[in-house]
Design an enzyme around this catalytic site. Sequence first.
Site, PDB file in Angstrom:
ATOM      1  N   SER A 131       0.696  -1.149  -0.132  1.00  0.00           N
ATOM      2  CA  SER A 131      -0.069   0.017  -0.101  1.00  0.00           C
ATOM      3  C   SER A 131       0.713   1.204   0.033  1.00  0.00           C
ATOM      4  O   SER A 131       1.945   1.232   0.670  1.00  0.00           O
ATOM      5  CB  SER A 131      -0.714  -0.080   1.218  1.00  0.00           C
ATOM      6  OG  SER A 131      -1.535   1.411   1.435  1.00  0.00           O
ATOM      7  N   TYR A 141      -1.212   0.387  10.195  1.00  0.00           N
ATOM      8  CA  TYR A 141      -1.366  -0.250   8.762  1.00  0.00           C
ATOM      9  C   TYR A 141      -0.239  -0.080   7.928  1.00  0.00           C
ATOM     10  O   TYR A 141       0.396  -0.943   7.384  1.00  0.00           O
ATOM     11  CB  TYR A 141      -2.696   0.379   8.207  1.00  0.00           C
ATOM     12  CG  TYR A 141      -2.854  -0.050   6.680  1.00  0.00           C
ATOM     13  CD1 TYR A 141      -3.386  -1.389   6.367  1.00  0.00           C
ATOM     14  CD2 TYR A 141      -2.668   0.880   5.723  1.00  0.00           C
ATOM     15  CE1 TYR A 141      -3.620  -1.526   5.193  1.00  0.00           C
ATOM     16  CE2 TYR A 141      -2.889   0.325   4.329  1.00  0.00           C
ATOM     17  CZ  TYR A 141      -3.324  -0.869   4.386  1.00  0.00           C
ATOM     18  OH  TYR A 141      -3.561  -1.182   2.890  1.00  0.00           O
TER      19      TYR A 141
HETATM   20  N1  LIG Z   1      -8.753  -0.678  -1.359  1.00  0.00           N
HETATM   21  C1  LIG Z   1      -7.659   0.366  -1.250  1.00  0.00           C
HETATM   22  O1  LIG Z   1      -7.574   1.382  -1.475  1.00  0.00           O
HETATM   23  C2  LIG Z   1      -6.156  -0.168  -1.044  1.00  0.00           C
HETATM   24  C3  LIG Z   1      -4.945   0.516  -1.178  1.00  0.00           C
HETATM   25  C4  LIG Z   1      -3.759  -0.281  -0.969  1.00  0.00           C
HETATM   26  C5  LIG Z   1      -3.566  -1.295  -0.671  1.00  0.00           C
HETATM   27  N2  LIG Z   1      -4.808  -2.284  -0.570  1.00  0.00           N
HETATM   28  C6  LIG Z   1      -4.652  -3.547  -0.213  1.00  0.00           C
HETATM   29  O2  LIG Z   1      -5.246  -4.503  -0.844  1.00  0.00           O
HETATM   30  C7  LIG Z   1      -5.584  -5.644  -0.473  1.00  0.00           C
HETATM   31  C8  LIG Z   1      -6.890  -6.378  -0.689  1.00  0.00           C
HETATM   32  O3  LIG Z   1      -7.867  -5.142  -0.022  1.00  0.00           O
HETATM   33  P1  LIG Z   1      -9.379  -4.619  -0.836  1.00  0.00           P
HETATM   34  O4  LIG Z   1      -9.189  -3.287  -1.069  1.00  0.00           O
HETATM   35  O5  LIG Z   1      -9.740  -5.567  -1.910  1.00  0.00           O
HETATM   36  O6  LIG Z   1     -10.189  -4.746   0.363  1.00  0.00           O
HETATM   37  P2  LIG Z   1     -11.499  -5.678   0.456  1.00  0.00           P
HETATM   38  O7  LIG Z   1     -12.493  -5.600  -0.492  1.00  0.00           O
HETATM   39  O8  LIG Z   1     -11.906  -5.404   1.945  1.00  0.00           O
HETATM   40  O9  LIG Z   1     -10.701  -7.391   0.666  1.00  0.00           O
HETATM   41  C9  LIG Z   1      -9.905  -7.655   1.354  1.00  0.00           C
HETATM   42  C10 LIG Z   1     -10.134  -9.188   1.496  1.00  0.00           C
HETATM   43  O10 LIG Z   1      -9.118  -9.952   2.393  1.00  0.00           O
HETATM   44  C11 LIG Z   1      -9.791 -10.889   3.118  1.00  0.00           C
HETATM   45  N3  LIG Z   1      -9.429 -10.898   4.203  1.00  0.00           N
HETATM   46  C12 LIG Z   1      -9.151 -10.025   5.262  1.00  0.00           C
HETATM   47  N4  LIG Z   1      -8.597 -10.423   6.298  1.00  0.00           N
HETATM   48  C13 LIG Z   1      -8.261 -11.721   6.037  1.00  0.00           C
HETATM   49  C14 LIG Z   1      -7.431 -12.835   6.866  1.00  0.00           C
HETATM   50  N5  LIG Z   1      -7.181 -12.682   7.966  1.00  0.00           N
HETATM   51  N6  LIG Z   1      -7.445 -14.125   6.309  1.00  0.00           N
HETATM   52  C15 LIG Z   1      -8.115 -14.225   4.949  1.00  0.00           C
HETATM   53  N7  LIG Z   1      -8.535 -13.373   4.324  1.00  0.00           N
HETATM   54  C16 LIG Z   1      -8.882 -12.117   4.850  1.00  0.00           C
HETATM   55  C17 LIG Z   1     -11.350 -10.592   2.851  1.00  0.00           C
HETATM   56  O11 LIG Z   1     -12.022 -11.591   2.955  1.00  0.00           O
HETATM   57  P3  LIG Z   1     -12.914 -11.960   3.969  1.00  0.00           P
HETATM   58  O12 LIG Z   1     -13.847 -10.714   4.513  1.00  0.00           O
HETATM   59  O13 LIG Z   1     -14.146 -12.876   3.453  1.00  0.00           O
HETATM   60  O14 LIG Z   1     -12.288 -12.756   5.014  1.00  0.00           O
HETATM   61  C18 LIG Z   1     -11.389  -9.593   1.408  1.00  0.00           C
HETATM   62  O15 LIG Z   1     -11.451 -11.084   0.452  1.00  0.00           O
HETATM   63  C19 LIG Z   1      -5.177  -5.425   1.122  1.00  0.00           C
HETATM   64  O16 LIG Z   1      -4.036  -6.127   1.352  1.00  0.00           O
HETATM   65  C20 LIG Z   1      -5.270  -4.130   1.226  1.00  0.00           C
HETATM   66  O17 LIG Z   1      -4.707  -3.859   2.455  1.00  0.00           O
HETATM   67  C21 LIG Z   1      -6.064  -1.618  -0.592  1.00  0.00           C
END
Ligand SMILES: NC(=O)c1ccc[n+]([C@@H]2O[C@H](COP(=O)([O-])OP(=O)(O)OC[C@H]3O[C@@H](n4cnc5c(N)ncnc54)[C@H](OP(=O)(O)O)[C@@H]3O)[C@@H](O)[C@H]2O)c1
Length: 237
Positions: A131, A141
Amino acid sequence: MTHTVLVTGGTSGIGRAIAAAFAADGAEVFVTGRGPETVGQAAKELEVHGVVCDGTDAGQVASLAARFDTLDVLVNAAGGLTRPPAEGASLDEVLAVWQANLAQNLISAVLTTAAVQDRFTDGASVISIGSIGAERGGGAYGASKAALAAWNATLSAQLAPRGVTCNVISAGYIAGTNFFQGKMTDERHQALVEETHDKRPGAVEDIAATAHFLASSGARHITGQTLHVNGGAYTTR
Ligand SMILES: NC(=O)c1ccc[n+]([C@@H]2O[C@H](COP(=O)([O-])OP(=O)(O)OC[C@H]3O[C@@H](n4cnc5c(N)ncnc54)[C@H](OP(=O)(O)O)[C@@H]3O)[C@@H](O)[C@H]2O)c1
């Protein structure tokens, strides 16, 4: 040859888009998440395998790994934000927030990779989702995502001699995910878009396309790197 792809956190947002991209390519794709409902729904809609696995639980991760004889692509997308404790919080509250962020964003990737690394094929790829928060003083984070990139460098040195590339995709603000838990305001959205050079939020497909490239034959000499995908919101040289 059919590739086997494991996407942790593949039930929504970025992980789900990555799983869809590999599935569209004909790969055999496995997605994980913590809840039977989210996992079951994603597996059904994407026509992939779903495995309930909390990436912070060593026992569950070991059971997940036992499903694979070989693995071509591991995407560590599981992650999320546990918000900072209120001012004046107790030390126990501070500890809980830091442990939650480190467990979800760092330890889950470390555990999953350790559990499956003996199964990687020659030419395999490990892709972990970092991130922009790592560059921006993002508290617990951001620290967990900075540590993810540091860990990736060591991992690359260990696995690249076997033909396995290891990279972090550091994502900027990506719309269309559950990451912000419904708390993104219009003002904050506009401010984040304004920071970019291309004046738009990232899309989950931007990250999926980058992951797809990193796993391709054209990216075999890219390893140990952090690739920033953020529309210019954070620039490197
Ligand atoms: N969205 C942004 O702006 C952004 C920016 C930079 C980085 N990121 C990173 O991108 C990645 C994906 O996030 P996203 O933005 O797509 O958010 P999201 O829609 O909330 O997806 C998060 C995913 O992680 C799973 N998850 C969370 N904790 C877990 C655990 N302990 N074990 C297994 N699965 C787990 C969730 O599944 P369940 O809820 O089914 O467990 C969900 O599938 C993350 O690492 C996040 O930090 C996001």
